[in-house]
Design a protein around this motif. Structure first.
Motif, PDB file in Angstrom:
ATOM      1  N   MET A 100      -7.139 -21.545  55.754  1.00 28.37           N
ATOM      2  CA  MET A 100      -6.009 -21.449  54.833  1.00 28.37           C
ATOM      3  C   MET A 100      -5.737 -19.992  54.496  1.00 28.37           C
ATOM      4  N   GLY A 101      -4.512 -19.546  54.623  1.00 30.62           N
ATOM      5  CA  GLY A 101      -4.178 -18.154  54.372  1.00 30.62           C
ATOM      6  C   GLY A 101      -3.910 -17.879  52.905  1.00 30.62           C
ATOM      7  N   PHE A 102      -3.816 -16.590  52.557  1.00 37.15           N
ATOM      8  CA  PHE A 102      -3.517 -16.185  51.198  1.00 37.15           C
ATOM      9  C   PHE A 102      -2.009 -16.098  51.010  1.00 37.15           C
ATOM     10  N   LEU A 103      -1.563 -16.370  49.784  1.00 33.17           N
ATOM     11  CA  LEU A 103      -0.180 -16.078  49.445  1.00 33.17           C
ATOM     12  C   LEU A 103       0.008 -14.577  49.459  1.00 33.17           C
ATOM     13  N   LYS A 104       1.107 -14.114  49.989  1.00 36.39           N
ATOM     14  CA  LYS A 104       1.341 -12.681  50.091  1.00 36.39           C
ATOM     15  C   LYS A 104       1.653 -12.085  48.717  1.00 36.39           C
ATOM     16  N   CYS A 105       0.871 -11.122  48.313  1.00 39.71           N
ATOM     17  CA  CYS A 105       1.179 -10.338  47.115  1.00 39.71           C
ATOM     18  C   CYS A 105       0.673  -8.930  47.380  1.00 39.71           C
ATOM     19  N   PHE A 106       1.436  -7.955  46.996  1.00 34.98           N
ATOM     20  CA  PHE A 106       1.103  -6.568  47.321  1.00 34.98           C
ATOM     21  C   PHE A 106       0.928  -5.785  46.027  1.00 34.98           C
ATOM     22  N   PHE A 107      -0.333  -5.587  45.658  1.00 31.02           N
ATOM     23  CA  PHE A 107      -0.703  -4.908  44.422  1.00 31.02           C
ATOM     24  C   PHE A 107      -1.401  -3.589  44.754  1.00 31.02           C
ATOM     25  N   ASP A 108      -0.917  -2.507  44.165  1.00 32.63           N
ATOM     26  CA  ASP A 108      -1.520  -1.185  44.331  1.00 32.63           C
ATOM     27  C   ASP A 108      -1.946  -0.696  42.947  1.00 32.63           C
ATOM     28  N   LEU A 109      -3.247  -0.575  42.725  1.00 29.06           N
ATOM     29  CA  LEU A 109      -3.764  -0.200  41.410  1.00 29.06           C
ATOM     30  C   LEU A 109      -3.980   1.297  41.245  1.00 29.06           C
ATOM     31  N   ASN A 110      -3.513   2.090  42.212  1.00 27.98           N
ATOM     32  CA  ASN A 110      -3.774   3.532  42.105  1.00 27.98           C
ATOM     33  C   ASN A 110      -2.646   4.342  42.723  1.00 27.98           C
ATOM     34  N   VAL A 111      -1.554   4.445  41.979  1.00 28.55           N
ATOM     35  CA  VAL A 111      -0.485   5.392  42.298  1.00 28.55           C
ATOM     36  C   VAL A 111      -0.587   6.491  41.243  1.00 28.55           C
ATOM     37  N   LYS A 112      -0.618   7.729  41.673  1.00 29.15           N
ATOM     38  CA  LYS A 112      -0.901   8.833  40.753  1.00 29.15           C
ATOM     39  C   LYS A 112       0.207   8.972  39.713  1.00 29.15           C
ATOM     40  N   GLY A 113      -0.155   8.783  38.448  1.00 26.14           N
ATOM     41  CA  GLY A 113       0.816   8.862  37.371  1.00 26.14           C
ATOM     42  C   GLY A 113       1.225  10.292  37.060  1.00 26.14           C
ATOM     43  N   ASN A 114       2.478  10.438  36.661  1.00 21.75           N
ATOM     44  CA  ASN A 114       2.996  11.761  36.311  1.00 21.75           C
ATOM     45  C   ASN A 114       3.976  11.585  35.167  1.00 21.75           C
ATOM     46  N   SER A 115       5.128  12.203  35.259  1.00 28.51           N
ATOM     47  CA  SER A 115       6.159  12.106  34.227  1.00 28.51           C
ATOM     48  C   SER A 115       6.921  10.787  34.356  1.00 28.51           C
ATOM     49  N   TYR A 116       7.712  10.474  33.356  1.00 25.23           N
ATOM     50  CA  TYR A 116       8.555   9.274  33.398  1.00 25.23           C
ATOM     51  C   TYR A 116       9.454   9.292  34.631  1.00 25.23           C
ATOM     52  N   ASP A 117      10.137  10.409  34.857  1.00 22.43           N
ATOM     53  CA  ASP A 117      11.084  10.493  35.976  1.00 22.43           C
ATOM     54  C   ASP A 117      10.387  10.333  37.317  1.00 22.43           C
ATOM     55  N   ASN A 118       9.245  10.973  37.485  1.00 22.08           N
ATOM     56  CA  ASN A 118       8.521  10.876  38.748  1.00 22.08           C
ATOM     57  C   ASN A 118       8.006   9.457  38.970  1.00 22.08           C
ATOM     58  N   ASN A 119       7.484   8.847  37.903  1.00 23.92           N
ATOM     59  CA  ASN A 119       7.000   7.468  38.020  1.00 23.92           C
ATOM     60  C   ASN A 119       8.133   6.521  38.398  1.00 23.92           C
ATOM     61  N   LEU A 120       9.293   6.753  37.809  1.00 26.69           N
ATOM     62  CA  LEU A 120      10.458   5.910  38.101  1.00 26.69           C
ATOM     63  C   LEU A 120      10.807   5.982  39.594  1.00 26.69           C
ATOM     64  N   LYS A 121      10.820   7.191  40.140  1.00 29.32           N
ATOM     65  CA  LYS A 121      11.129   7.370  41.561  1.00 29.32           C
ATOM     66  C   LYS A 121      10.090   6.691  42.452  1.00 29.32           C
ATOM     67  N   LEU A 122       8.816   6.862  42.105  1.00 27.85           N
ATOM     68  CA  LEU A 122       7.748   6.255  42.901  1.00 27.85           C
ATOM     69  C   LEU A 122       7.835   4.732  42.873  1.00 27.85           C
ATOM     70  N   ALA A 123       8.074   4.178  41.683  1.00 31.76           N
ATOM     71  CA  ALA A 123       8.130   2.724  41.551  1.00 31.76           C
ATOM     72  C   ALA A 123       9.332   2.139  42.286  1.00 31.76           C
TER      73      ALA A 123
END
Length: 239
Positions: free
Chosen positions: A1-24
């Motif tokens: 039985m396979g897993f349901l696809k979900c893509f979670f990344d717990l480590n994107v380097k945080g910065n300013s609001y604007d930079n985080n917005l672009k990354l997200a």
């Protein structure tokens, strides 16, 4: 039985609001369902001030990881206690053997990140692999360590990661794969991300399982304050 696809990344380097917005926004475009921006203990509280505004302007789910950066084991314990209730995930940057051991022995921590960092070996052995399983502390491999390394250094990094994969298959401790992306140029599609890890020896099932593990860390921490014993939590009788 396979897993349901979900893509979670717990480590994107945080910065300013604007930079985080672009990354997200870039991550959302490339198929990711959830990202955690990582901040060290000195910047975490300041970043909390704009977390709600950030989420309100995004289609992708976001949260924060406290990424402890210290080689002092006592400091790591103190910082973890201080931020435990404020963090959806607490990770510690590894590499130092005494740090690697202390993290994997501490049930209050969620992730040992990059135990191989600045080392000639993986930073993990059979004893530590058993501790990771016993205390349910995930070991994190970061895509950026492959992406931004070259020649001999890349070969050694991949060899160290393969050693962790071998131990994971033998002891089945939690394993997560994260990008640690710092800019939009580091964000890859979920397919390209998985392809790199397939090329170094992980199976598609193991990659899928790593995303489920990341998701489970966040789910567990939503109820952590109600946990009486491992696997037992207090519930509201009116629920």
């Amino acid at each position: 039985m396979g897993f349901l696809k979900c893509f979670f990344d717990l480590n994107v380097k945080g910065n300013s609001y604007d930079n985080n917005l672009k990354l997200a926004m870039e991550a959302s475009k490339y198929g990711w369902n959830h990202i955690n921006f990582s901040y060290n203990q000195n910047k975490f509280m300041g970043a909390l001030e704009f977390k709600e505004d950030l989420q309100d302007n995004l289609d992708i789910n976001v949260n924060y990881t406290l990424e402890i950066d210290s080689n002092n084991v006592n400091d790591i314990r103190k910082i973890a206690r201080k931020f435990r209730d404020k963090s959806s995930c607490i990770s510690v940057i590894g590499g130092d053997l005494k740090v690697n051991r202390a993290v994997l022995e501490n049930i209050q921590l969620d992730v040992l990140s990059r135990p191989y960092l600045k080392r000639y070996d993986s930073g993990i052995n059979q004893v530590l692999a058993k501790e990771a399983l016993k205390n349910n502390v995930a070991i994190e491999i970061c895509f950026i360590d492959i992406l931004k390394s070259y020649l001999t250094h890349r070969a050694k990094t991949i060899a160290n990661i393969k050693d962790i994969i071998s131990l994971h298959r033998k002891f089945d401790f939690p394993l997560i794969l994260s990008s640690r992306a710092e800019s939009v140029f580091d964000i890859k599609t979920t397919k390209d991300f998985a392809s790199v890890f397939l090329s170094i020896g992980l199976t598609q099932r193991e990659i899928d399982k790593s995303f489920i593990t990341a998701k489970n860390i966040l789910e567990f921490n939503k109820n952590r304050k109600n946990m009486i014993l491992k696997g037992v939590r207090e519930v509201n009788d009116e629920a």
